[in-house]
Design an enzyme around this catalytic site. Structure first.
Site: not given
Lengths: 483, 500
Positions: A79, A154, A178
């Site tokens: 990420k 996210s 997330s």
């Protein structure tokens, strides 16, 4: 070769038998990325040269007869709010569009040391603030099964990359859901570890007392394997735990381990309330029946303060974020507004232009909650509520071994469906944020599909540092659902 | 208009509180392993943590906790078993994270005091009358330093500022006094003592030029007899003892002038300007920051068990004021003298070793104060740096006491001890023995001198008594200065008497 045919166990069997090389695996990942990323926008950086070199190293090691490391040759995605030295770490923000990390996050370094091959950096909601991945400064990520839908957020890019076969595993970060919510939306496994289980060093902070890095994978076993590599004390993170890291994989092997006789599965009525999509409720209730069929007993428990969780979370997370994001001031690195003449303008304009609307909204909320005269009413009260929420879990776990809830109230929604209504968007975190507030671990794994064929996720919650329980129950369910 | 001194004596009372930032002298920074050395190339002592790079996290340096504990003991502060770090939020270019990690509502230590001699000064800066006073200390907390902004003196300074982050993350303690000072000299004596105490426990190097000790002064004025405080101002940037004293006096005078003219004091932060010897408004109360303190989530609470605190306390040396009092009482030293020899722990150790070896505190003090300190400044005096050891000095004192050496000879021996490092007895041997006190030998020499100078003898006996010095000189010359002057006096007096 197609990575969607593999999980890490199968990949390792193939590598060991020399049915394929790490380089071939890496090229397969890069080919899928090339083919699918333009439409999905799951990755912000693709690292072919770096990845191919790592894969070549793996092949050289294997040729020399070295044993497989836990993640040997496994193509993974990081990420893009986690630092990898020498590569861009953008947090999907204009603020860091050209920011090159100078050091590598501890969790990422441990993955590399275990043989993982990093093929790219995943898109996300800007600074991990969002539940749909529509808040990226570099465009939304699209759902791999339906380009009109969101992958969740996210860690939407991470979840989409795993679901689309661009990699076998990815890292996410989870402040209020997330990792788990996009895992549920995309039909993959996602784990939010106990707070302190994985080092946060090198994770660009959003809500420091809530953030955890965790894995997104195709199977429960793969998640257990990833977490085992990433977890453990780190001298660079004072909040990382000295708790020993168990060999999570050891319990996930023989058929006997799918037997859940004697297990008590907690079901909280509050988690099946208004706003829950009927398809989601149906899938989760069926999964509960499967648990019973595996020998477990369902126990009704209560989380009486669940209704306060969202409000509580959006005070604590934004308060911490308002300080965490203060360093992005245009002075030392990152975006600097052009043509400024005063220090005040340097700050005001760099932050005005460098941050997106959701980030600014949260900075404002958090600044307000900490302001003189409001601190007691908001931040201090929120901390008290947090303590009560933690007690809810403590009490629940007196009666059960793990808790089961839906991961998210609905399957993946459409792009733009909730962007005009931040509160509605925030409510999609209802089942997940509570765990971050309490510090306990949770895992989302697929438990069915909606009428439209969209994946539905089920969340297993365990007491702090009892991730083993979560893996064991999840693995049993996964097996049962496959049969 | 009445003059200031009269107004101060009869009408107004200043109320002063001090906030002192002291740098703890650890080798590495508070939250990262970067070195703390002063004078390194700009931004050389930095890493992701003290640069505030994205994703970096603070980890508390345990050496900071130890040094802070010693500082707390030096100031009689109570150490809290649990203290909490907080974020103090504000934007400044030399504050890389946009917040300073400090402590707020649960500080490291509270409720301390010092009880020290203090005195007003006359116009020449000389103390008027010392008296012991107790000044209370509200709290001392731990925090990190910010970097340094440079606005002048570099290429491009006309339209740019520079930031040096070498200081960023250097460990500090902030020591907040109660508003217990009633004059600038009380504040001055307090800061002097505080520096001395921190040096004693080796918590701070006390170097004010390098910014290891910085002071902010809160000053207000009230009517004598009032128990309410007046509106205060805070003056920042006081980095020398003189500045502290002068800035406070300036502020007292400024506030009294305003009150006398019927005005009122504005609560504000002011900045001392040394060049102009005055303070300026920096920001008003309305412009004051809302620091939005909240507990630092990246650091767990700092927990020290009672056992740990006791173990640290056991390592604290005797503090300067108790030591000064002990010296004064046990060794009969005046306040000034006992203050002098306790200037540093090392000097006090030296003095005490010399007292122990010689058993003669008065002589030890005189020799150290008059002879040794003429060669080495008191701040530098220690067992390792002194050119003579306390034992050697004690040996010299013994030779004076037993009459082997006159004071004059002793000084000569001392010179040779300094230049050769040899023990005094060896030097006395080289010089052909010590003082000659043998009456028979001196009588013989004196008789020879008298016989060789019949003219002077006759004149002396006729009443020209100042000639006595001539005979003393001749005897000393004949003994190469080694004759015991008292014996010479006594013998000459006797031999020069007119024959009966």
């Amino acid at each position: 070769m197609n990575l969607l045919d593999f999980d890490i166990d199968r990949l390792h069997t193939a590598l060991q038998a020399r049915h394929c090389s790490a380089a071939e695996v890496c090229r397969a990942a890069l080919a899928t990325i090339e083919q699918r990323n333009p439409a999905l926008n799951a990755l912000l950086s693709i690292l072919p040269d770096r990845a191919l070199k790592q894969a070549a190293d793996t092949d050289a090691r294997l040729a020399a007869g070295a044993p497989l490391r836990p993640l040997e040759g496994v193509p993974i995605v990081i990420k893009d709010n986690q630092c990898l030295a020498g590569t861009r770490t953008t947090c999907a923000s204009q603020m860091l569009a050209n920011y090159m990390a100078t050091y590598t996050a501890t969790a990422v370094a441990r993955l590399e040391a275990a043989g993982a091959v990093i093929v790219g950096k995943a898109n996300l909601d800007e600074f991990a603030m969002g539940s749909s991945n529509e808040n990226s400064a570099f465009g939304p990520v699209r759902h791999p099964l339906d380009p009109n839908r969101v992958p969740g957020g996210s860690s939407g890019g991470s979840a989409a990359a795993v679901a689309a076969g661009m990699c076998l595993a990815a890292t996410g970060s989870d402040t209020g859901g997330s990792i788990r919510q996009p895992a549920a939306f995309c039909g993959v496994v996602g784990v939010k570890p106990t707070y302190g289980r994985v080092s946060r060093y090198g994770l660009v902070a959003f809500g420091s007392s809530l953030d955890q890095i965790g894995p997104l994978t195709r199977t429960v076993r793969d998640a257990a394997r990833m977490l085992r590599v990433m977890a453990g004390y780190d001298e660079h993170d004072a909040t990382s735990s000295l708790h020993a890291v168990p060999d999570y994989l050891a319990e996930l092997s023989g058929d006997a381990d799918t037997d859940l006789r004697g297990w008590r599965i907690g079901v909280a009525q509050e988690a099946f309330g208004a706003g829950l999509d009927p398809a989601v409720e149906l899938a989760v209730r069926q999964a509960l029946k499967t648990f019973e069929a595996l020998g477990a007993t369902l126990v009704e428990v209560s989380l009486p303060r669940l209704g306060y969780a969202i409000a509580d979370y959006y005070i604590i997370a934004t308060a911490e974020a308002s300080a965490n994001l203060a360093r992005f001031d245009g002075v030392r690195y990152g975006y600097r507004a052009p043509d400024v003449t005063t220090v005040h303008d340097l700050y005001a304009l760099s932050r005005e232009q460098g941050f997106g609307p959701e980030v600014k909204r949260r900075i404002l909320l958090g600044t307000y909650a900490l302001s003189s005269g409001y601190y007691d009413a908001y931040y201090l009260k929120a901390q008290k509520v947090r303590t009560l929420l933690r007690r809810d879990f403590d009490r629940a776990f007196e009666q059960c071994d793990v808790l089961v809830t839906p991961t998210a109230p609905t399957p993946a929604f459409k792009l733009g469906e909730k962007t005009d209504d931040p509160l509605q968007m925030y409510l999609s975190d209802i089942y997940t944020v509570t765990l971050n507030l309490a510090g306990v671990p949770g895992m989302s794994l697929p438990c069915g599909k909606s009428g439209e064929g969209l994946p539905i996720g089920l969340q297993i919650v365990a007491p702090a540092f009892e991730e083993s329980r979560m893996f064991r129950a999840g693995w049993a369910l996964e097996h049962a659902l496959l049969q | 208009m009445t003059d200031l001194a009269t107004l101060l004596r009869e009408k107004y009372e200043p109320v002063i509180g001090l906030e002192i930032h002291a740098q703890l002298n650890t080798r590495t920074k508070i939250f990262c392993p970067c070195p703390t050395d002063f004078g390194a190339e700009a931004n050389a002592n930095t890493c992701p943590v003290c640069l505030g790079l994205p994703g970096a996290l603070p980890v508390l340096n345990q050496a900071v906790v130890e040094k802070a504990a010693f500082a707390a003991f030096a100031l009689n502060l109570h150490i809290n078993e649990v203290s909490v770090f907080s974020r103090k939020n504000y934007f400044y270019p030399d504050l890389p994270k946009g917040y300073q990690i400090s402590q707020y509502d649960q500080p490291f230590s509270v409720a301390g005091y010092v009880e020290i001699p203090t005195s007003e000064r006359d116009e020449g800066g000389r103390p008027i009358a010392w008296q012991l006073k107790r000044f209370r200390i509200q709290r001392m907390h731990i925090e990190e330093d910010a970097g340094k902004s440079l606005h002048e003196g570099l290429p491009g300074s006309s339209d740019a500022s520079y930031v040096n982050l070498n200081r960023s993350g250097v460990p500090l303690v902030e020591i907040v006094s109660e508003p217990d000072f009633r004059s600038s000299w009380e504040a001055y004596d307090y800061v002097q003592y505080l520096r001395r105490a921190l040096l004693y426990v080796d918590a701070c190097d006390g170097n004010m030029e390098e910014g290891s000790l910085r002071c902010d002064a809160n000053v207000s004025i009230r009517r004598r007899g009032s128990d309410r405080f007046g509106t205060r101002t805070e003056t920042k940037n006081l980095n020398s003892f003189r500045f502290i004293q002068r800035a406070i006096d300036y502020e007292i005078a400024r506030q009294i002038r305003i009150l006398e003219e019927g005005g009122h004091i504005v609560q504000e932060t002011r900045l001392w300007n040394e060049r102009e010897a005055r303070t300026y408004t920096m920001r008003s109360k309305e412009e004051a920051h809302d620091y939005r303190y909240f507990p630092e989530p990246d650091l767990p609470p700092l927990v020290l068990s009672a056992e740990t605190i006791a173990a640290l306390r056991a390592r604290v040396p005797e503090l300067p004021e108790p030591r000064r009092r002990r010296f004064a009482e046990a060794y009969g030293l005046s306040l000034e003298d006992s203050t002098l020899v306790t200037t540093t722990r090392e000097a006090a150790d030296f003095f005490e070793a010399c007292v122990r070896a010689s058993g003669n505190p008065r002589a030890a003090f005189n020799w150290i104060a008059n002879e040794l300190l003429a060669r080495i400044p008191i701040e530098k005096l220690s067992l390792t740096t002194s050119p003579v050891s306390p034992e050697a000095l004690a040996e010299l004192l013994a030779l004076v006491t037993d009459g082997t050496l006159s004071n004059k000879l002793a000084k000569e021996v001392f010179e040779r001890m300094l230049s050769t490092g040899k023990p005094p007895k060896a030097i006395v041997q080289e010089l052909g023995g010590g003082q000659v006190s043998d009456v028979g030998r001196i009588e013989a020499i004196a008789a020879e001198v008298i016989a060789a100078n019949p003219k002077q003898t006759a004149e002396y006996r006729a009443g020209k008594t100042p000639l006595f010095a001539f005979f003393v000189g001749q005897v000393m010359k004949a003994t190469k200065g080694k004759a015991n002057p008292q014996v010479v006096n006594e013998v000459l007096k006797r031999l020069l008497e007119p024959p009966q």
